[in-house]
Scaffold this motif. Structure first.
Motif, PDB file in Angstrom:
ATOM      1  N   GLU A 281       0.832  -1.205   0.000  1.00 26.44           N
ATOM      2  CA  GLU A 281       0.000   0.000   0.000  1.00 26.44           C
ATOM      3  C   GLU A 281       0.864   1.251   0.000  1.00 26.44           C
TER       4      GLU A 281
ATOM      5  N   ILE B 240       3.844   1.575  -1.263  1.00 24.66           N
ATOM      6  CA  ILE B 240       4.438   1.732  -2.601  1.00 24.66           C
ATOM      7  C   ILE B 240       3.462   2.389  -3.549  1.00 24.66           C
ATOM      8  N   GLU B 241       2.197   1.946  -3.489  1.00 23.33           N
ATOM      9  CA  GLU B 241       1.180   2.517  -4.377  1.00 23.33           C
ATOM     10  C   GLU B 241       0.910   3.982  -4.058  1.00 23.33           C
ATOM     11  N   LYS B 242       0.915   4.334  -2.773  1.00 26.58           N
ATOM     12  CA  LYS B 242       0.626   5.724  -2.387  1.00 26.58           C
ATOM     13  C   LYS B 242       1.794   6.654  -2.720  1.00 26.58           C
TER      14      LYS B 242
ATOM     15  N   GLY C 179       4.344   6.165  -4.974  1.00 29.14           N
ATOM     16  CA  GLY C 179       4.546   6.274  -6.408  1.00 29.14           C
ATOM     17  C   GLY C 179       6.011   6.471  -6.776  1.00 29.14           C
ATOM     18  N   GLY C 180       6.336   6.188  -8.035  1.00 32.74           N
ATOM     19  CA  GLY C 180       7.700   6.368  -8.517  1.00 32.74           C
ATOM     20  C   GLY C 180       8.682   5.337  -8.010  1.00 32.74           C
TER      21      GLY C 180
ATOM     22  N   ASP D  61      10.274   1.565  -8.293  1.00 30.96           N
ATOM     23  CA  ASP D  61      10.449   0.432  -9.203  1.00 30.96           C
ATOM     24  C   ASP D  61      10.227  -0.861  -8.418  1.00 30.96           C
ATOM     25  N   SER D  62       9.041  -1.444  -8.583  1.00 31.58           N
ATOM     26  CA  SER D  62       8.693  -2.658  -7.841  1.00 31.58           C
ATOM     27  C   SER D  62       8.907  -3.925  -8.657  1.00 31.58           C
TER      28      SER D  62
ATOM     29  N   TYR E  64      13.679   0.592  -3.279  1.00 31.03           N
ATOM     30  CA  TYR E  64      12.487   0.881  -2.474  1.00 31.03           C
ATOM     31  C   TYR E  64      12.771   1.947  -1.413  1.00 31.03           C
TER      32      TYR E  64
END
Length: 374
Positions: free
Chosen positions: A15, A17-19, A21-22, A24-25, A50
């Motif tokens: 969550e 990571i999605e919030k 943004g930017g 590289d997952s 990350y």
């Protein structure tokens, strides 16, 4: 370790990571493993990708309070850059299609060059780390193995000229002595293993072969006979100039690394067997030395993925069942193409619940037997 500790932590991290943004997952987080040479680099590299998510994770997960400071992130970048050549070396040796001994010399030389170049690093922590690593390196590689150097010389892309450059970059004062040592050993092995054939013997063989062939086949192979005669003439020229196969090989220019980066050296010697019949036999003997035990290490690391201290008394049949199931599910490779040995797959544990149920039943009877024996 915090993110991968539980499913809830992983969901909150996702969550975040999605919030943010930017981020590289495409690369998953890796854990450091003592049995893997390049695992520390993979861990730091994935953490850097990350970084933004880690810096904001405390907003989504109250239990997270161990985010590195800005100075620590900078140190991670420096250590990651320092460990990159070691990771590339490990991947070259462990992942090479053709693991011949010619690869080993250049990889060991590359590691030593990296260590020597970083002895004067401004970061005191990195400098101390390099000093400890160099001490261990010199324990095993204070003197380069002559056998591995011979394998490098018999690589048509390297030969003696590249070997001289490698020696001179490390220590110019000892370069000539080491080069002469390798050269004398190589010539000694060649003369000891070569089978000398005279030009008269070659001519006699051709005459014997031609006399046993019917007349019609002689006429059809007339052009081939002319080429055979030219071959004999070339061998006579080599004999008259007193050049051996090894001399001819070393006098030829090196193959270009750009064009032959992934060359199979053994295949090259097989294709040139007619030109260097005696030298090719010696080359295959030297190049066939194994340079890694990655197969056995890999199996050992796979065991650590399947078992832990609570499952070390499983019956042999159940051990085999778990390994086979692991193989079918994941094919030994992770999502990013690298098997990092991390046991983070909840699906696997769920798949193995039935097996574990059988294991507990059988294990209980086994423990009971052990207690009776005691």
């Amino acid at each position: 370790m915090f993110v991968r500790r539980s499913k809830s932590h992983r969901e909150k991290f996702k969550e975040c990571i999605e919030k943010v943004g930017g981020v590289d997952s495409s690369v998953r987080l890796h854990l450091d493993m003592s049995m893997r040479v390049n695992s520390t680099y993979l861990m730091l590299q994935s953490a850097l990708k990350y970084q933004l998510a880690f810096e904001s994770l405390h907003l989504y997960d109250d239990g997270y309070d161990s985010c590195p400071a800005a100075e620590e992130w900078k140190r991670v970048e420096k250590i990651c850059a320092f460990l990159l050549p070691f990771s590339e070396t490990a991947n070259t040796i462990n992942g090479a299609t053709h693991r011949t001994s010619n690869l080993y010399f250049l990889q060991v030389w590359k590691v030593q060059c990296v260590l020597v170049d970083n002895l004067g690093d401004e970061d005191e922590d990195i400098k101390r780390m390099v000093e400890r690593m160099l001490t261990k390196f010199e324990k095993y590689w204070e003197e380069y193995s002559v056998v591995l150097a011979l394998g490098a010389v018999l690589d048509p892309r390297i030969k003696l000229s590249t070997l001289a450059y490698c020696y001179s970059k490390l220590n110019a004062s000892t370069c000539e002595r080491k080069l002469q040592q390798v050269k004398s050993k190589l010539y000694m092995l060649f003369h000891k293993n070569s089978c000398k054939s005279t030009s008269s013997g070659v001519q006699r063989t051709i005459q014997d072969q031609s006399s046993s062939v019917p007349l019609q086949k002689k006429l059809k192979s007339l052009s081939q006979g002319l080429f055979d005669e030219l071959k004999v003439h070339q061998r006579q020229l080599v004999t008259e100039t007193e050049k051996s196969q090894l001399d001819v090989y070393l006098d030829e220019s090196n193959l270009d690394f750009h064009c032959y980066e992934d060359m199979d050296v053994l295949q090259w010697w097989k294709r040139n067997n007619n030109r260097f019949p005696d030298l090719s036999i010696l080359a295959c003997d030297l190049l066939s030395f194994p340079i890694t035990t990655v197969a056995s290490d890999f199996e050992f690391c796979m065991g650590s993925r399947v078992f832990n201290k609570y499952k070390d008394r499983m019956l042999p049949n159940n051990v085999e069942t778990r390994i086979c199931t692991r193989t079918w599910l994941h094919n030994f490779v992770g999502n990013d193409g690298v098997d990092d040995g991390d046991d983070d797959d909840g699906d696997f544990e769920e798949t193995m619940k039935k097996v574990d149920g059988d294991v507990q039943t059988e294990q209980a009877s086994t423990d009971f037997d052990f207690e009776d024996d005691n």
